[in-house]
Write a protein that holds these residues in place. Structure first.
Motif, PDB file in Angstrom:
ATOM      1  N   ILE A 145       0.671   3.370  -7.275  1.00 27.53           N
ATOM      2  CA  ILE A 145       0.641   2.551  -6.055  1.00 27.53           C
ATOM      3  C   ILE A 145      -0.435   3.081  -5.114  1.00 27.53           C
ATOM      4  O   ILE A 145      -1.216   2.309  -4.533  1.00 27.53           O
ATOM      5  N   ARG A 146      -0.500   4.408  -4.983  1.00 31.42           N
ATOM      6  CA  ARG A 146      -1.550   4.991  -4.133  1.00 31.42           C
ATOM      7  C   ARG A 146      -2.934   4.628  -4.679  1.00 31.42           C
ATOM      8  O   ARG A 146      -3.857   4.313  -3.924  1.00 31.42           O
ATOM      9  N   LEU A 147      -3.072   4.684  -6.003  1.00 30.78           N
ATOM     10  CA  LEU A 147      -4.352   4.351  -6.620  1.00 30.78           C
ATOM     11  C   LEU A 147      -4.736   2.897  -6.353  1.00 30.78           C
ATOM     12  O   LEU A 147      -5.896   2.588  -6.048  1.00 30.78           O
ATOM     13  N   ALA A 148      -3.763   2.010  -6.439  1.00 32.29           N
ATOM     14  CA  ALA A 148      -4.050   0.586  -6.236  1.00 32.29           C
ATOM     15  C   ALA A 148      -4.503   0.303  -4.806  1.00 32.29           C
ATOM     16  O   ALA A 148      -5.433  -0.479  -4.586  1.00 32.29           O
ATOM     17  N   ILE A 149      -3.874   0.932  -3.834  1.00 30.83           N
ATOM     18  CA  ILE A 149      -4.264   0.667  -2.442  1.00 30.83           C
ATOM     19  C   ILE A 149      -5.648   1.231  -2.149  1.00 30.83           C
ATOM     20  O   ILE A 149      -6.424   0.649  -1.381  1.00 30.83           O
ATOM     21  N   VAL A 199       5.173  -5.719  -3.702  1.00 27.27           N
ATOM     22  CA  VAL A 199       5.094  -6.907  -2.846  1.00 27.27           C
ATOM     23  C   VAL A 199       4.013  -6.707  -1.789  1.00 27.27           C
ATOM     24  O   VAL A 199       3.137  -7.556  -1.598  1.00 27.27           O
ATOM     25  N   ARG A 200       4.067  -5.571  -1.087  1.00 28.29           N
ATOM     26  CA  ARG A 200       3.067  -5.300  -0.043  1.00 28.29           C
ATOM     27  C   ARG A 200       1.669  -5.213  -0.638  1.00 28.29           C
ATOM     28  O   ARG A 200       0.696  -5.703  -0.057  1.00 28.29           O
ATOM     29  N   LEU A 201       1.584  -4.598  -1.806  1.00 28.42           N
ATOM     30  CA  LEU A 201       0.286  -4.451  -2.468  1.00 28.42           C
ATOM     31  C   LEU A 201      -0.320  -5.811  -2.812  1.00 28.42           C
ATOM     32  O   LEU A 201      -1.509  -6.055  -2.602  1.00 28.42           O
ATOM     33  N   ASN A 202       0.506  -6.711  -3.345  1.00 29.14           N
ATOM     34  CA  ASN A 202       0.022  -8.041  -3.706  1.00 29.14           C
ATOM     35  C   ASN A 202      -0.426  -8.830  -2.482  1.00 29.14           C
ATOM     36  O   ASN A 202      -1.408  -9.576  -2.540  1.00 29.14           O
ATOM     37  N   VAL A 203       0.294  -8.677  -1.382  1.00 32.82           N
ATOM     38  CA  VAL A 203      -0.094  -9.364  -0.149  1.00 32.82           C
ATOM     39  C   VAL A 203      -1.450  -8.860   0.330  1.00 32.82           C
ATOM     40  O   VAL A 203      -2.345  -9.639   0.676  1.00 32.82           O
ATOM     41  N   ILE A 204      -1.612  -7.544   0.341  1.00 33.33           N
ATOM     42  CA  ILE A 204      -2.873  -6.952   0.812  1.00 33.33           C
ATOM     43  C   ILE A 204      -4.041  -7.356  -0.084  1.00 33.33           C
ATOM     44  O   ILE A 204      -5.158  -7.558   0.382  1.00 33.33           O
ATOM     45  N   SER A 205      -3.782  -7.489  -1.386  1.00 33.73           N
ATOM     46  CA  SER A 205      -4.862  -7.834  -2.314  1.00 33.73           C
ATOM     47  C   SER A 205      -5.450  -9.206  -2.029  1.00 33.73           C
ATOM     48  O   SER A 205      -6.597  -9.485  -2.384  1.00 33.73           O
ATOM     49  N   LYS A 206      -4.683 -10.078  -1.390  1.00 28.53           N
ATOM     50  CA  LYS A 206      -5.164 -11.431  -1.069  1.00 28.53           C
ATOM     51  C   LYS A 206      -5.383 -11.611   0.433  1.00 28.53           C
ATOM     52  O   LYS A 206      -5.431 -12.736   0.937  1.00 28.53           O
ATOM     53  N   LEU A 207      -5.517 -10.498   1.120  1.00 29.33           N
ATOM     54  CA  LEU A 207      -5.646 -10.534   2.580  1.00 29.33           C
ATOM     55  C   LEU A 207      -6.867 -11.327   3.044  1.00 29.33           C
ATOM     56  O   LEU A 207      -6.838 -11.987   4.082  1.00 29.33           O
ATOM     57  N   GLU A 208      -7.925 -11.284   2.276  1.00 28.27           N
ATOM     58  CA  GLU A 208      -9.187 -11.903   2.704  1.00 28.27           C
ATOM     59  C   GLU A 208      -9.027 -13.391   2.980  1.00 28.27           C
ATOM     60  O   GLU A 208      -9.632 -13.937   3.897  1.00 28.27           O
ATOM     61  N   LEU A 209      -8.181 -14.082   2.187  1.00 28.85           N
ATOM     62  CA  LEU A 209      -7.989 -15.517   2.364  1.00 28.85           C
ATOM     63  C   LEU A 209      -7.385 -15.835   3.721  1.00 28.85           C
ATOM     64  O   LEU A 209      -7.760 -16.806   4.378  1.00 28.85           O
ATOM     65  N   VAL A 210      -6.423 -14.998   4.153  1.00 29.59           N
ATOM     66  CA  VAL A 210      -5.801 -15.212   5.459  1.00 29.59           C
ATOM     67  C   VAL A 210      -6.752 -14.790   6.574  1.00 29.59           C
ATOM     68  O   VAL A 210      -6.883 -15.460   7.597  1.00 29.59           O
ATOM     69  N   ASN A 211      -7.436 -13.677   6.348  1.00 27.01           N
ATOM     70  CA  ASN A 211      -8.364 -13.170   7.357  1.00 27.01           C
ATOM     71  C   ASN A 211      -9.463 -14.179   7.668  1.00 27.01           C
ATOM     72  O   ASN A 211      -9.879 -14.344   8.821  1.00 27.01           O
ATOM     73  N   SER A 214       0.581  -5.389  11.839  1.00 22.13           N
ATOM     74  CA  SER A 214       1.517  -5.176  10.734  1.00 22.13           C
ATOM     75  C   SER A 214       0.840  -4.638   9.495  1.00 22.13           C
ATOM     76  O   SER A 214       1.490  -4.038   8.637  1.00 22.13           O
ATOM     77  N   LEU A 215      -0.459  -4.865   9.411  1.00 18.25           N
ATOM     78  CA  LEU A 215      -1.190  -4.453   8.219  1.00 18.25           C
ATOM     79  C   LEU A 215      -1.266  -2.940   8.098  1.00 18.25           C
ATOM     80  O   LEU A 215      -1.011  -2.370   7.038  1.00 18.25           O
ATOM     81  N   LEU A 216      -1.603  -2.282   9.168  1.00 13.08           N
ATOM     82  CA  LEU A 216      -1.835  -0.845   9.108  1.00 13.08           C
ATOM     83  C   LEU A 216      -0.602  -0.054   8.685  1.00 13.08           C
ATOM     84  O   LEU A 216      -0.691   0.814   7.804  1.00 13.08           O
ATOM     85  N   PRO A 217       0.574  -0.314   9.253  1.00  8.25           N
ATOM     86  CA  PRO A 217       1.753   0.427   8.771  1.00  8.25           C
ATOM     87  C   PRO A 217       2.021   0.217   7.284  1.00  8.25           C
ATOM     88  O   PRO A 217       2.425   1.151   6.596  1.00  8.25           O
ATOM     89  N   ALA A 218       1.784  -1.000   6.812  1.00  8.41           N
ATOM     90  CA  ALA A 218       2.007  -1.264   5.387  1.00  8.41           C
ATOM     91  C   ALA A 218       1.042  -0.459   4.530  1.00  8.41           C
ATOM     92  O   ALA A 218       1.421   0.094   3.490  1.00  8.41           O
ATOM     93  N   ILE A 219      -0.212  -0.363   4.960  1.00  6.52           N
ATOM     94  CA  ILE A 219      -1.216   0.393   4.207  1.00  6.52           C
ATOM     95  C   ILE A 219      -0.864   1.874   4.192  1.00  6.52           C
ATOM     96  O   ILE A 219      -0.933   2.539   3.160  1.00  6.52           O
ATOM     97  N   VAL A 220      -0.467   2.400   5.343  1.00  9.79           N
ATOM     98  CA  VAL A 220      -0.123   3.815   5.438  1.00  9.79           C
ATOM     99  C   VAL A 220       1.064   4.137   4.532  1.00  9.79           C
ATOM    100  O   VAL A 220       1.080   5.152   3.826  1.00  9.79           O
ATOM    101  N   THR A 221       2.061   3.257   4.537  1.00  7.01           N
ATOM    102  CA  THR A 221       3.235   3.477   3.693  1.00  7.01           C
ATOM    103  C   THR A 221       2.859   3.475   2.220  1.00  7.01           C
ATOM    104  O   THR A 221       3.319   4.315   1.433  1.00  7.01           O
ATOM    105  N   LEU A 222       2.014   2.519   1.839  1.00  9.17           N
ATOM    106  CA  LEU A 222       1.571   2.458   0.445  1.00  9.17           C
ATOM    107  C   LEU A 222       0.732   3.670   0.070  1.00  9.17           C
ATOM    108  O   LEU A 222       0.801   4.179  -1.051  1.00  9.17           O
ATOM    109  N   ALA A 223      -0.076   4.130   1.013  1.00 13.94           N
ATOM    110  CA  ALA A 223      -0.950   5.279   0.757  1.00 13.94           C
ATOM    111  C   ALA A 223      -0.157   6.551   0.516  1.00 13.94           C
ATOM    112  O   ALA A 223      -0.655   7.487  -0.119  1.00 13.94           O
ATOM    113  N   GLU A 224       1.071   6.591   0.995  1.00 17.24           N
ATOM    114  CA  GLU A 224       1.915   7.782   0.834  1.00 17.24           C
ATOM    115  C   GLU A 224       3.030   7.574  -0.182  1.00 17.24           C
ATOM    116  O   GLU A 224       3.947   8.373  -0.283  1.00 17.24           O
ATOM    117  N   ASP A 225       2.957   6.453  -0.924  1.00 14.80           N
ATOM    118  CA  ASP A 225       4.016   6.131  -1.877  1.00 14.80           C
ATOM    119  C   ASP A 225       4.143   7.246  -2.923  1.00 14.80           C
ATOM    120  O   ASP A 225       3.140   7.846  -3.342  1.00 14.80           O
TER     121      ASP A 225
END
Length: 590
Positions: free
Chosen positions: A417-421, A378-390, A401-412
């Motif tokens: 999941i790590r590869l995708a982020i 879920v978090r990965l899909n949101v981040i993948s479309k971040l540019e539209l909101v940005n 809120s973005l940074l904690p989500a990225i860090v969590t995914l990076a340590e999954d």
């Protein structure tokens, strides 16, 4: 007594016969691949008189062989003498279209439709239309199922009104066939057939067929009839006709007892909305759309989540805020993680529709809730479309809120999941800017170089190269190259290897000054590494760096530093080191 020429003429057929009777399927398949060559050798007349009848007698074979034969025959018109004799291919394809295996039947139908395109009107009436009628009335359902896919080609090519009437009537019988295995392909092909009708023909003949298919007792037939409704909407065009004939069936589709039917509606909702007109969308489609968003079946909710941006783009903003967004909150908290994942992929696309103020007030809280979701996808899909909101609200409102989500995914714990982020980092870097990236994400990107999974380390190196290309050589020189070179003295040789791989990847964005001042001193030292794998990768790295040095004015470094070390490595005790050193010497000198 046969002459030598006669024997030679018979040779291709004899070989084909032997190979088609071989026990090994691969032999028979290879024989079929050469039938066009054999046909050329025989000539059109003998191909018609000998080869085609022989093949027709040889169709008692494996499905794989028959499928290959059916596909080949679709391109065989030129070998039988051109369109004038194309009808001689119909008999064998008719037999193949009656086979039990769907792959064989599909290939035969595709070839029949190809051949139909080159037939004259006389051939069409004399050979093709009777073939379609025979298949349509055959006792075994496989023939009738195949026939449903032949009507469009026959109808489109025919100029005879009586033939057209007959084809429409016969197709109607197939839509009412007793076997659901026939009604299913009839429903699929009805959607294509309708598009060839006039409005009057559609209303008088195909609306009743559609009503029958859409109320079929088999849900596998009903769900396929939704495409028929979309085609009818295209043909009817007039708003009043669409309201009269199609809205009640749509309501039935949305409340159908079968979730598979509702899923089909949800997955294709925008296709219908785009052809019915804005008035019907506003008056009639909003309620069914909301019903599907609230459906009891998670697969239906997942499908409709993918339609949300497209539908919201068709209605006014007030309807989005008043009708869609309240239900969207329920989907954000949906118990099914796959529904939330689908929503995460699509929710960002609402930002350009709502505009900055409404996005900040209404959409951003939902967006940030999904960024905190416990499910990584879920978090990965949101981040993948971040540019539209940005693009609408700016990164400042998202970063907290973005940074904690990225860090969590990076340590999954799941390396995929790590590869995708990692793959999204360059995109995020462009949005975040160099200062924010250096402060918040620089160390994170470097940490991936030490991941225990090789694919992660490889992706991390590629990520650093893309960042260097975007932020520039000066940034790379100050920020990442020192950290990469620091790994060259790590006790684990895999880290030292990663240093070399990173240097090779970054080479295209470096210049002679950086290579001479920072890279070569470290690389020259690593040429003495106790591990042979490290040494021969150093040799390979020299070959990668040399073209950059030559193009940026650093030829002297090749002569003074690289060449002498390669000469030493070329005499190394390890054979692999010697091989790659000698190869690099040749590459540099080339």
């Amino acid at each position: 007594m046969q002459t030598d020429n006669q024997v030679n003429d018979l040779y291709p057929i004899a070989v084909l016969i032997d190979e088609l009777k071989h026990d090994d399927v691969s032999y028979r398949l290879n024989a079929l691949k050469r039938i066009s060559t054999i046909a050329l050798a025989l000539g059109p007349e003998r191909t018609r008189d000998e080869l085609i009848p022989f093949l027709d007698e040889s169709i008692d074979d494996e499905d794989e062989v028959l499928s290959a034969l059916a596909s080949q025959l679709g391109d065989f018109v030129e070998y039988v003498g051109g369109p004038e004799y194309a009808h001689v291919l119909l008999s064998i394809l008719e037999n193949l279209a009656a086979m039990e295996e769907p792959l064989v039947r599909d290939a035969a139908v595709e070839s029949l439709n190809k051949i139909c395109q080159v037939l004259s009107q006389e051939q069409l009436v004399e050979y093709f239309v009777p073939l379609v009628q025979r298949l349509s009335t055959a006792e075994w359902f496989t023939s009738r199922a195949s026939s449903t896919a032949l009507y469009c080609a026959a109808y489109e090519r025919s100029t005879n009104p009586a033939v057209r009437v007959s084809l429409r009537q016969n197709f109607g019988h197939l839509c009412h066939d007793e076997a659901p295995m026939v009604r299913r392909p009839a429903a699929t092909n009805c959607a294509k057939f309708v598009l060839l009708m006039t409005k009057e023909e559609a209303i008088s003949e195909f609306i009743p067929l559609f009503n029958s298919l859409s109320s079929d007792d088999q849900d596998s037939v009903r769900l396929l009839s939704f495409d028929v409704m979309i085609s009818l909407a295209k043909v009817l065009q007039e708003e009043s006709d669409i309201r009269q004939y199609l809205l009640q069936p749509l309501r039935s589709f949305v409340s159908d007892s079968s979730w598979r039917t509702r899923y089909m509606v949800a997955d294709n909702f925008i296709r219908l909305a785009e052809v019915v007109g804005i008035n019907i969308i506003n008056d009639e489609l909003k309620k069914p759309f909301i019903m599907l968003m609230k459906d009891t079946e998670q697969e239906v909710r997942r499908a409709i989540s993918g339609q949300i941006p497209g539908f919201c783009a068709l209605i006014d903003k007030k309807a989005v805020l008043d009708d869609v967004l309240p239900v969207l909150q329920d989907l954000v908290n949906d118990p099914a993680q796959h529904v939330r994942a689908a929503l995460g992929t699509n929710i960002g696309a609402l930002a350009p529709i709502l505009g900055k103020e409404d996005t900040i007030e209404h959409l951003l809280p939902l967006f940030l809730d999904l960024l905190k979701d416990e499910f990584p996808e879920v978090r990965l899909n949101v981040i993948s479309k971040l540019e539209l909101v940005n693009q609408v609200v700016g990164i400042d409102l998202l970063s907290q809120s973005l940074l904690p989500a990225i860090v969590t995914l990076a340590e999954d714990k799941q390396w995929r999941i790590r590869l995708a982020i990692i793959e999204y980092i360059p995109l995020l870097a462009r949005q975040l800017g160099v200062d924010f990236f250096n402060e918040k994400m620089g160390n994170l990107c470097m940490s991936w170089l030490g991941d225990h999974v090789y694919a992660i380390r490889e992706a991390a190196i590629d990520n650093l190269r893309k960042l260097a290309e975007f932020f520039g050589i000066e940034w790379a020189t100050k920020t990442i190259i020192p950290k990469i070179l620091a790994m060259s003295s790590h006790p684990n040789y895999l880290y030292r290897m990663t240093t070399i791989f990173a240097i090779c990847s970054l080479a295209p964005v470096m210049n002679a000054a950086v290579i001479q001042e920072q890279i070569l001193p470290v690389l020259n030292q690593m040429a003495n590494d106790p591990i042979p794998n490290v040494r021969f990768n150093v040799a390979k790295a020299y070959a990668v760096l040399s073209p950059v040095l030559k193009s940026t004015g650093g030829e002297s470094a090749i002569e003074s530093q690289i060449a002498p070390i390669l000469q030493v490595l070329a005499k190394d005790q390890d054979a692999d080191v010697r091989f790659f050193a000698e190869k690099s010497i040749k590459d540099i000198c080339a």
